[in-house]
Design a protein around this motif. Structure first.
Motif, mmCIF file in Angstrom:
data_model
loop_
_atom_site.group_PDB
_atom_site.id
_atom_site.type_symbol
_atom_site.label_atom_id
_atom_site.label_comp_id
_atom_site.label_asym_id
_atom_site.label_seq_id
_atom_site.Cartn_x
_atom_site.Cartn_y
_atom_site.Cartn_z
ATOM 1 N N CYS A 69 0.868 -1.176 0.000
ATOM 2 C CA CYS A 69 0.000 0.000 0.000
ATOM 3 C C CYS A 69 0.910 1.234 0.000
ATOM 4 C CB CYS A 69 -0.888 -0.006 1.236
ATOM 5 S SG CYS A 69 -1.813 1.519 1.456
ATOM 6 N N CYS A 83 0.282 3.086 3.634
ATOM 7 C CA CYS A 83 0.601 2.516 4.952
ATOM 8 C C CYS A 83 1.596 1.353 4.866
ATOM 9 C CB CYS A 83 -0.666 2.066 5.658
ATOM 10 S SG CYS A 83 -1.364 0.548 4.997
ATOM 11 N N CYS A 114 -4.385 -0.317 0.165
ATOM 12 C CA CYS A 114 -5.173 -1.305 0.885
ATOM 13 C C CYS A 114 -6.593 -0.737 1.005
ATOM 14 C CB CYS A 114 -4.568 -1.580 2.269
ATOM 15 S SG CYS A 114 -4.715 -0.222 3.418
ATOM 16 N N CYS A 157 -6.975 2.441 3.307
ATOM 17 C CA CYS A 157 -6.389 3.652 2.734
ATOM 18 C C CYS A 157 -7.161 4.081 1.489
ATOM 19 C CB CYS A 157 -4.912 3.437 2.420
ATOM 20 S SG CYS A 157 -3.920 3.211 3.911
#
Ligand SMILES: [Zn+2]
Ligand SMILES: [Zn+2]
Length: 255
Positions: free
Chosen positions: A188, A191, A204, A207
Motif C-alpha cells: 500500500c 501505509c 489497501c 487507505c
C-alpha cells in the motif's frame, strides 16, 4: 463487570474513549451532531493519522457536520439506513447506550448506558460479540458520498468505482505479466501494508476508502507500491522510478 452510566457519565466516558483510542475507534449513531469538544478530539486523532469509523443512519447530515468531517482524511463515514443502535468503542472499551452522538441529547435528554471493559474476563465476550455485529453492519453500509470541496486537478474520466471494476477486469488485459518474475506482492503506497501487486490499485482497502474521499490522484503518498521502500509516490505514479522502469513493460500503470 459492566458499569451502569447516566447521561453525564455517558458523555464523559465517550470523550475518554475517543481520547484513549489507539488503532480502533468506532462511533455508531443514527444521528450526528458534534459538540466543540468532540470535534477537537476527532481533529487531534485525525492529525495523528488514526482511522475513525463513523456509522450513521440519517441521510440528512447537516452542512455544519459535513463541512467539519469532509476535510478529515482519516475519518471514514458510512451510512446504514436502518441503523438504530448506538455504540461507541475503542481498542479496549465499549459503551452501549440509548444516546446518539448528538450534542442536544448529551445536554438535555435522559439517557442510559453500559460501559464494558474488554480487559475484564466477564465482559470480553460482550465486547467481541458487539464488535462482530458492528463489522457486519459496516460491511453492509454505504460509503457516504462527500463531494470534493475543490477540484484540484481537471477531472479525469476515471472515478474510483470504475477504477475498482477495472481491477477485476485486468485478467483480460493485454499487459498482464506473462514471463514476469513471480513477484505478486505489492505494498500500500500509504501505509505499506502488503497487498496484491497491481499498480492500478496501489492502496489497501482502508487507505483506499480514505483516499476516495478526495480522489486526488496526485496526493503525495509515502511508499513505492512495488518495492515498498519510502518514496514520494501517488495514485497516479505508484512506483519509484527504478521499479517503474523495470516493470513498465510487464505491468499496467495509470500513466
Ligand atoms: Zn494502506
Ligand atoms: Zn520501488
Amino acid at each position: 463487570m459492566a458499569k451502569f452510566l447516566t447521561t453525564i457519565d455517558i458523555t464523559y466516558e465517550i470523550q475518554k474513549l475517543i481520547r484513549e483510542a489507539n488503532d480502533t475507534l468506532y462511533l455508531v449513531s443514527p444521528y450526528l451532531k458534534l459538540s466543540v469538544n468532540f470535534k477537537e478530539l476527532l481533529k487531534i486523532r485525525n492529525a495523528d493519522e488514526k482511522i475513525t469509523r463513523i456509522i450513521f443512519g440519517k441521510q440528512e447530515l447537516n452542512p455544519e457536520e459535513l463541512n467539519f468531517l469532509k476535510p478529515l482524511r482519516f475519518v471514514i463515514l458510512k451510512y446504514y439506513q436502518n441503523l438504530h443502535a448506538k455504540c461507541y468503542l475503542n481498542d479496549d472499551k465499549m459503551i452501549i447506550t440509548s444516546m446518539n452522538f448528538y450534542e442536544y441529547s448529551m445536554q438535555t435528554n435522559k439517557e442510559m448506558g453500559v460501559l464494558i471493559d474488554k480487559s475484564d474476563p466477564a465482559d470480553e465476550q460482550i465486547y467481541n460479540d458487539a464488535l462482530s455485529e458492528i463489522k457486519r453492519i459496516l460491511s453492509n453500509s454505504d460509503d457516504f458520498d462527500f463531494t470534493p470541496i475543490v477540484e484540484k486537478t481537471p477531472s479525469k474520466e476515471k472515478t474510483p468505482s470504475k477504477f475498482y471494476s477495472k481491477k477485476q477486469s485486468t485478467v483480460n488485459s493485454k499487459k498482464q505479466p506473462t514471463n514476469y518474475s513471480k513477484k505478486e506482492e505489492g505494498f500500500c503506497i500509504r501505509c505499506k501494508k502488503s497487498l496484491k501487486l497491481n499498480p492500478l490499485v496501489p492502496f489497501c482497502i482502508d487507505c483506499f476508502n480514505i483516499w476516495k474521499k478526495y480522489s486526488d490522484e496526485e496526493y503525495q503518498e509515502k511508499y513505492c507500491h512495488i518495492c515498498g521502500k519510502g518514496n514520494k509516490t501517488s495514485k497516479l505514479k505508484p512506483a519509484c522510478i527504478e521499479c517503474y522502469r523495470k516493470n513498465s513493460k510487464v505491468l499496467e500503470f495509470p500513466i
